[in-house]
Design an enzyme around this catalytic site. Structure first.
Site, PDB file in Angstrom:
ATOM      1  N   LYS A  11      -6.930  -6.258 -11.280  1.00  0.00           N
ATOM      2  CA  LYS A  11      -8.167  -6.843 -12.073  1.00  0.00           C
ATOM      3  C   LYS A  11      -8.988  -5.297 -12.689  1.00  0.00           C
ATOM      4  O   LYS A  11      -8.971  -5.582 -13.772  1.00  0.00           O
ATOM      5  CB  LYS A  11      -9.149  -7.760 -11.269  1.00  0.00           C
ATOM      6  CG  LYS A  11      -8.402  -8.973 -10.802  1.00  0.00           C
ATOM      7  CD  LYS A  11      -9.222  -9.717  -9.952  1.00  0.00           C
ATOM      8  CE  LYS A  11      -8.588 -10.903  -9.439  1.00  0.00           C
ATOM      9  NZ  LYS A  11      -9.853 -11.506  -8.481  1.00  0.00           N
TER      10      LYS A  11
ATOM     11  N   LYS B 195     -15.000   3.325  -2.275  1.00  0.00           N
ATOM     12  CA  LYS B 195     -16.216   2.696  -3.061  1.00  0.00           C
ATOM     13  C   LYS B 195     -17.086   3.548  -3.353  1.00  0.00           C
ATOM     14  O   LYS B 195     -17.852   3.392  -4.330  1.00  0.00           O
ATOM     15  CB  LYS B 195     -16.465   1.366  -2.165  1.00  0.00           C
ATOM     16  CG  LYS B 195     -15.440   0.218  -2.294  1.00  0.00           C
ATOM     17  CD  LYS B 195     -15.238  -0.048  -3.434  1.00  0.00           C
ATOM     18  CE  LYS B 195     -14.119  -1.282  -3.588  1.00  0.00           C
ATOM     19  NZ  LYS B 195     -14.521  -2.615  -3.125  1.00  0.00           N
TER      20      LYS B 195
ATOM     21  N   LYS C 114       0.326  -0.691  -9.212  1.00  0.00           N
ATOM     22  CA  LYS C 114       0.673  -2.269  -9.102  1.00  0.00           C
ATOM     23  C   LYS C 114      -0.473  -2.889 -10.030  1.00  0.00           C
ATOM     24  O   LYS C 114      -1.312  -2.590 -10.406  1.00  0.00           O
ATOM     25  CB  LYS C 114       0.403  -2.626  -7.726  1.00  0.00           C
ATOM     26  CG  LYS C 114      -1.177  -2.699  -7.027  1.00  0.00           C
ATOM     27  CD  LYS C 114      -1.127  -3.311  -5.653  1.00  0.00           C
ATOM     28  CE  LYS C 114      -2.610  -3.205  -5.036  1.00  0.00           C
ATOM     29  NZ  LYS C 114      -2.929  -3.751  -3.856  1.00  0.00           N
TER      30      LYS C 114
END
Length: 329
Positions: free
Chosen positions: A197, A111, A194
């Protein structure tokens, strides 16, 4: 009955990967465990969403959970921010979490790399908030994917550290688990990885027939095999994996045979796949729209879930305060 806890951030609609990777298992779990399924709106604050987006995101996930079949009479469905006891436990766990171990977590490093201008304390202490979400209900099991296993190990570490520091045997160490022996990994439509979003490769449960067809027809393919029984490259294997999940066995076998015989027509395969995906999504989509329009019912479910979750969490906090040395309230 063992307690299971799972949460999802309200950062967009549920997609097929969410359904087959998690929600489908939740439908079985709610009959076998004491389940707490929450919408993690506090976790979403690390990216500073607009208040309107938080509200709409929570409503989306709540409506979709219900439309998929999660039953508020069997499982506790609640919004994370409705259970303020989680934050109190979060504070206590942070007091015994160390900078070095938090900085070494893969989730924090990833992140921080993706949002270098917003490396906030919430990102750093994500594992302690996740641990609080879990152990505030004294959960025995948590259904998670491999990407969360490090954070689960930290949750176990924080539970163990609390017990050791205060000389008690209070928090169980939550185990990662799946109802199936093989985790379902729904591939994206961009040829690799995979479905997700943030990757922009997802088919959402709310997508209409036209949108589904458009997305599927754009899926990555190749020129087709030239040697019988060839191994499928990843983009093609992904298409067949998707078909294996949503289509009938006969349909899958038909196109698999066509591929093996070098007779595959990807256009025909995609059209069939789009039809089968829509056949699966259509009834869920209709329920989502019906439930989302019933704001009174949505509010009732959220309030009922908050009450149950707070009752569970409050008992834990009362015990924890006494163990630490604070006055229970």
């Amino acid at each position: 009955m063992e307690t299971v806890v799972s949460g999802i951030r309200p950062t967009g609609n549920l997609h097929l990967g969410n359904y087959f990777g998690a929600v489908k298992s939740f439908l079985q779990m709610q009959n076998e465990y004491n389940c707490f399924f929450f919408i993690a709106d506090w976790h979403s604050l690390t990216t500073h969403p607009h208040p309107d987006n938080i509200v709409s995101g929570v409503r989306k996930i709540l409506a979709e959970y219900l439309a998929c079949g999660i039953d508020p009479e069997k499982a506790t469905i609640y919004v994370q921010s409705d259970v303020r006891e989680v934050l109190e436990l979060y504070l206590y766990l942070n007091m015994n979490a160390y900078l070095g171990e938090l900085e070494r977590t893969t989730s924090f490093k990833e992140k921080a790399r993706k949002q270098p201008e917003n490396v906030n304390a919430g990102l750093l202490t994500y594992p302690t908030l996740m641990a609080s979400d879990i152990i505030v209900h004294k959960a025995a099991k948590v259904p998670v994917g491999k990407d969360q296993e490090q954070n689960m190990e930290m949750a176990r570490k924080f539970a163990r550290r609390f017990n050791t520091f205060y000389g008690v045997d209070y928090f169980p160490e939550p185990a990662s688990f799946s109802l199936s022996n093989k985790a379902v990994k729904v591939p994206g439509l961009d040829g690799s990885g995979k479905m997700g979003k943030s990757e922009g490769n997802a088919i959402y449960l709310i997508d209409d027939e036209k949108t589904i067809k458009k997305k599927v027809m754009k899926a990555v393919t190749d020129a087709g095999p030239t040697v019988p029984n060839s191994e499928k490259p990843e983009p093609i294997e992904n298409l067949f994996t998707m078909m294996e999940i949503v289509s009938s066995q006969d349909t899958y076998n038909y196109f698999n045979e066509k591929y093996a015989n070098c007779e595959i027509r990807y256009g025909d395969m995609k059209k069939q796949l789009a039809e089968d995906i829509n056949l699966f999504c259509s009834p869920i989509r209709e329920r989502i729209l019906d439930i989302a329009a019933n704001t009174d019912y949505m509010e009732k479910v959220a309030c009922q879930g908050a009450e149950k979750a707070r009752e569970s969490a409050a008992k834990t906090i009362q015990d924890v305060r006494r163990i630490i040395g604070f006055k229970a309230y």
